[in-house]
Scaffold this active site. Structure first.
Site, PDB file in Angstrom:
ATOM      1  N   GLY A 152      -0.591   4.402  -1.369  1.00  0.00           N
ATOM      2  CA  GLY A 152      -1.920   4.955  -0.664  1.00  0.00           C
ATOM      3  C   GLY A 152      -1.932   5.987   0.187  1.00  0.00           C
ATOM      4  CG  HIS A 181      -1.996   7.706  15.423  1.00  0.00           C
ATOM      5  ND1 HIS A 181      -3.197   7.016  14.843  1.00  0.00           N
ATOM      6  CD2 HIS A 181      -2.274   8.965  15.649  1.00  0.00           C
ATOM      7  CE1 HIS A 181      -4.124   7.996  14.852  1.00  0.00           C
ATOM      8  NE2 HIS A 181      -3.568   9.196  15.032  1.00  0.00           N
ATOM      9  N   GLY A 186       0.833  -1.146   0.009  1.00  0.00           N
ATOM     10  CA  GLY A 186       0.118   0.086   0.089  1.00  0.00           C
ATOM     11  C   GLY A 186       0.799   1.076   0.103  1.00  0.00           C
ATOM     12  CG  HIS A 196      -7.423   6.493  18.568  1.00  0.00           C
ATOM     13  ND1 HIS A 196      -6.268   5.768  18.170  1.00  0.00           N
ATOM     14  CD2 HIS A 196      -7.923   6.830  17.649  1.00  0.00           C
ATOM     15  CE1 HIS A 196      -6.220   5.518  16.837  1.00  0.00           C
ATOM     16  NE2 HIS A 196      -7.238   6.422  16.332  1.00  0.00           N
ATOM     17  CD  GLU A 208     -11.525  13.514  15.078  1.00  0.00           C
ATOM     18  OE1 GLU A 208     -10.475  13.483  14.054  1.00  0.00           O
ATOM     19  OE2 GLU A 208     -12.441  12.812  14.990  1.00  0.00           O
ATOM     20  CE  LYS A 237      -1.672  11.997  18.807  1.00  0.00           C
ATOM     21  NZ  LYS A 237      -1.309  13.047  18.184  1.00  0.00           N
TER      22      LYS A 237
HETATM   23  P1  NAP Z   1      -5.606   3.808   0.177  1.00  0.00           P
HETATM   24  O1  NAP Z   1      -5.418   5.053  -0.057  1.00  0.00           O
HETATM   25  O2  NAP Z   1      -6.856   3.307  -0.387  1.00  0.00           O
HETATM   26  O3  NAP Z   1      -4.573   2.818  -0.379  1.00  0.00           O
HETATM   27  C1  NAP Z   1      -4.698   1.413  -0.456  1.00  0.00           C
HETATM   28  C2  NAP Z   1      -3.220   0.921  -0.986  1.00  0.00           C
HETATM   29  O4  NAP Z   1      -3.356  -0.554  -1.054  1.00  0.00           O
HETATM   30  C3  NAP Z   1      -2.819   1.520  -2.263  1.00  0.00           C
HETATM   31  O5  NAP Z   1      -1.447   1.727  -2.199  1.00  0.00           O
HETATM   32  C4  NAP Z   1      -3.207   0.577  -3.030  1.00  0.00           C
HETATM   33  O6  NAP Z   1      -2.683   0.743  -4.382  1.00  0.00           O
HETATM   34  C5  NAP Z   1      -2.860  -0.781  -2.294  1.00  0.00           C
HETATM   35  N1  NAP Z   1      -3.498  -1.948  -2.538  1.00  0.00           N
HETATM   36  C6  NAP Z   1      -5.139  -2.064  -2.917  1.00  0.00           C
HETATM   37  N2  NAP Z   1      -5.392  -3.342  -3.382  1.00  0.00           N
HETATM   38  C7  NAP Z   1      -4.158  -4.184  -3.467  1.00  0.00           C
HETATM   39  C8  NAP Z   1      -3.972  -5.461  -3.708  1.00  0.00           C
HETATM   40  N3  NAP Z   1      -4.732  -6.248  -3.907  1.00  0.00           N
HETATM   41  N4  NAP Z   1      -2.556  -5.724  -3.701  1.00  0.00           N
HETATM   42  C9  NAP Z   1      -1.477  -4.874  -3.404  1.00  0.00           C
HETATM   43  N5  NAP Z   1      -1.718  -3.525  -3.125  1.00  0.00           N
HETATM   44  C10 NAP Z   1      -3.204  -3.293  -2.791  1.00  0.00           C
HETATM   45  O7  NAP Z   1      -5.974   3.520   1.612  1.00  0.00           O
HETATM   46  P2  NAP Z   1      -5.151   4.019   3.036  1.00  0.00           P
HETATM   47  O8  NAP Z   1      -5.943   5.108   3.343  1.00  0.00           O
HETATM   48  O9  NAP Z   1      -3.775   4.404   2.675  1.00  0.00           O
HETATM   49  O10 NAP Z   1      -5.429   3.154   4.178  1.00  0.00           O
HETATM   50  C11 NAP Z   1      -4.438   2.051   4.236  1.00  0.00           C
HETATM   51  C12 NAP Z   1      -4.936   1.117   5.463  1.00  0.00           C
HETATM   52  O11 NAP Z   1      -4.661   1.902   6.770  1.00  0.00           O
HETATM   53  C13 NAP Z   1      -6.478   0.887   5.571  1.00  0.00           C
HETATM   54  O12 NAP Z   1      -6.413  -0.256   6.549  1.00  0.00           O
HETATM   55  C14 NAP Z   1      -6.773   2.160   6.571  1.00  0.00           C
HETATM   56  O13 NAP Z   1      -7.952   1.525   7.213  1.00  0.00           O
HETATM   57  C15 NAP Z   1      -5.704   2.181   7.343  1.00  0.00           C
HETATM   58  N6  NAP Z   1      -5.685   3.377   7.826  1.00  0.00           N
HETATM   59  C16 NAP Z   1      -5.717   4.637   7.146  1.00  0.00           C
HETATM   60  C17 NAP Z   1      -5.620   5.755   7.821  1.00  0.00           C
HETATM   61  C18 NAP Z   1      -5.436   7.132   6.797  1.00  0.00           C
HETATM   62  O14 NAP Z   1      -5.154   8.223   7.086  1.00  0.00           O
HETATM   63  N7  NAP Z   1      -5.499   7.079   5.466  1.00  0.00           N
HETATM   64  C19 NAP Z   1      -5.389   6.060   9.155  1.00  0.00           C
HETATM   65  C20 NAP Z   1      -5.405   4.898   9.872  1.00  0.00           C
HETATM   66  C21 NAP Z   1      -5.475   3.545   9.202  1.00  0.00           C
HETATM   67  P3  NAP Z   1      -3.009  -0.197  -5.901  1.00  0.00           P
HETATM   68  O15 NAP Z   1      -4.340   0.462  -5.940  1.00  0.00           O
HETATM   69  O16 NAP Z   1      -2.047   0.396  -6.690  1.00  0.00           O
HETATM   70  O17 NAP Z   1      -2.708  -1.472  -5.694  1.00  0.00           O
END
Ligand code: NAP
Length: 483
Positions: free
Chosen positions: A20, A178, A17, A240, A216, A182
């Site tokens: 992402g 996270h 990811g 959290h 928030e 802190k």
């Molecule tokens: P995102 O923006 O949708 O990114 C998902 C990532 O996974 C992309 O790099 C995507 O790239 C890759 N991916 C998707 N399907 C895949 C597959 N089958 N094989 C390999 N790679 C794959 O999601 P995100 O917001 O970064 O979140 C990622 C995780 O962190 C999630 O579980 C989310 O709940 C958690 N999280 C996120 C945040 C935040 O602030 N964003 C905060 C806390 C927790 P491709 O499409 O190129 O494969």
């Protein structure tokens, strides 16, 4: 004071990811920051992995853009970003496919720490864990990092734990919250267990109650449909706020070591009493000129999901019996503020007469903005006119106490990633902790579903629904103001 930065061992960090949102906003800018601080050894390597077909040069360009976008101006420069990006590589891999794994196996090196950050949907954890082993990418020393949400109830959390446990030992698994990264949260342990002053008073005899607030200003916005399946209880309280509660309420661990700390946290969660409906207030924000209502954001006109929750929690043990802990968190509130307030009881007798009142001390641990602590104490109002008392804060904010360099502490993600490389699990949740937290949360949520509980509406920019104020008033207490 001069910052002490101790470089970590050489490592290969693979970010599944890696293209992402989380990787771009937090993980990669955080790693860049550690690189600039001199904490990353010259041979450290970071390998992005996702399905998108691209080469390492294109990935480096993407990462450089992300750093420029998500770090404040002045905190990065083009030359050091270019040097940082030299450490980056990229492999196109579908977690559910077979392509790319051989290439990844060829990239990771023997004799360095191998860590795999699963910044992908939890439904992919099993596929990745299995293939990491099948293709010889991971070994018995490798570390695996997973993100929230860790399940949406006890059954799903158990299933995720089982999937990871099929391929990794618990000592290899790093579940990130996270909030635990802190600086102030760790300082809370330092203040409690590094001083003689607080711990003798840290119990129901001297503490009237504790308030934990995470407010928030943002709405659920673009995440509305996703958030609607979760709500404040699953999204914030189960992880959290629960972690903060554990650190504030736990017994002193015998050592500052991962399992000693996590054992004590687990005991707190297991001692939480079930919460009756009368001790919980759920809310949903209304719409106003600045934005839509929660139900519009969630695109669900009938939504019964809470964007706010306030609750009174009791811990059934000798230390805390009779001292409630109030939790409160919500979206679109008056200010972005996270704090823990430990409200001590009033002195038993006032020698200054009742009109001067008897004022309890309050220790406030502020997580954001401006991480720091202050202790409210009573002093004499200066000047003539007799003995009039006033309250002043004894301030322990980092910027004032330590100077600007020391106050420039690493972001929570940076610190936690460096802890993964060091192999220190103290600030990560253990599988049994997560399960215990869900075991306490599940009946509360099931109760709402059975009763078809409808949240109370509140105005955006307020401190939440009226019912939350009433919850405190009934107990003869007041929330601290969200400013
Ligand atoms: P995102 O923006 O949708 O990114 C998902 C990532 O996974 C992309 O790099 C995507 O790239 C890759 N991916 C998707 N399907 C895949 C597959 N089958 N094989 C390999 N790679 C794959 O999601 P995100 O917001 O970064 O979140 C990622 C995780 O962190 C999630 O579980 C989310 O709940 C958690 N999280 C996120 C945040 C935040 O602030 N964003 C905060 C806390 C927790 P491709 O499409 O190129 O494969």
């Amino acid at each position: 004071m001069v910052s002490r930065v101790i470089p970590v061992d050489p490592f290969d960090l693979v970010i599944f990811g890696g293209t992402g949102d989380l990787a771009r906003r937090k993980i990669l800018p955080g790693l860049y920051h550690r690189f600039c601080a001199g904490q990353m050894p010259a041979t450290a390597r970071i390998i992005g992995a996702a399905r998108t077909e691209q080469d390492a040069a294109a990935y480096r360009g993407q990462v450089a853009e992300a750093i420029a976008e998500f770090l404040p101006e002045g905190s990065w420069d083009a030359e050091s970003v270019a040097q940082f990006c030299e450490r980056l590589d990229y492999v196109a891999i579908d977690a559910r496919g077979e392509g790319g794994w051989k290439e990844l196996a060829g990239l990771v090196r023997e004799g360095v720490v191998r860590a795999f950050y699963l910044s992908v949907a939890p439904s992919l954890f099993g596929d990745i864990a299995e293939r990491l082993h099948a293709h010889g990418v991971a070994d018995g020393e490798s570390r695996i990092v997973v993100e929230k949400p860790f399940g949406r109830d006890l059954a799903s959390a158990r299933a995720l734990n089982a999937v990871l446990a099929a391929h990794f030992d618990e000592s290899q698994i790093y579940r990130i919250d996270h909030y635990l990264g802190k600086e102030t949260v760790q300082n809370l342990m330092a203040v409690r267990f590094g001083n003689i002053l607080f711990e003798p008073l840290w119990n129901a005899q001297y503490i009237d109650h504790i308030q934990i607030t995470v407010s928030e200003t943002v709405a659920v916005g673009g995440r509305g449909a996703y958030y609607d399946k979760s709500g404040a209880m699953r999204d914030m309280v189960q992880n959290h706020l629960m972690q903060l509660l554990c650190l504030i309420a736990m017994e002193p661990p015998s050592k500052f070591e991962p399992d000693a700390v996590r054992d004590e946290k687990l005991k707190v969660i297991r001692a939480l009493e079930p919460v009756p409906p009368s001790a919980i207030v759920r809310g949903q924000y209304r719409g106003d000129a600045n934005g839509p209502s929660y139900r519009e954001d969630a695109e669900n006109p009938e939504s019964r999901t809470e964007s706010f929750i306030a609750m009174r929690v009791q811990i059934a043990n000798w230390r805390w019996s009779g001292t409630p802990i109030y939790l409160r968190t919500g979206k679109r509130l008056r200010a972005r503020e996270s704090e823990i307030a430990v409200v001590f009881k009033d002195p038993p007798h006032s020698i200054f007469g009742e009109q001067e009142g008897r004022r309890g001390n309050v220790l406030v641990i502020r997580l954001q903005p401006d991480e720091g602590m202050h202790l409210r104490v009573t002093i004499k109002e200066p000047g003539p006119g007799g003995m009039r008392l006033m309250e002043v804060p004894l301030d322990m904010s980092f910027a004032d106490a330590l100077g600007p360099d020391e106050a420039d502490v690493p972001d929570a993600y940076e610190r936690l990633i460096m802890d993964v490389i060091r192999g220190n699990q103290t600030l990560f949740m253990r599988g049994d902790e997560v399960e215990a937290a869900w075991a306490w949360t599940d009946p509360i949520i099931e109760g709402w579903e059975e009763r078809r509980d409808v949240p109370e509406l509140y105005d955006p920019g307020s401190s939440g629904p009226e019912g939350a104020l009433a919850l405190m008033h009934r107990d003869g207490r007041r929330w601290r103001e969200i400013k």
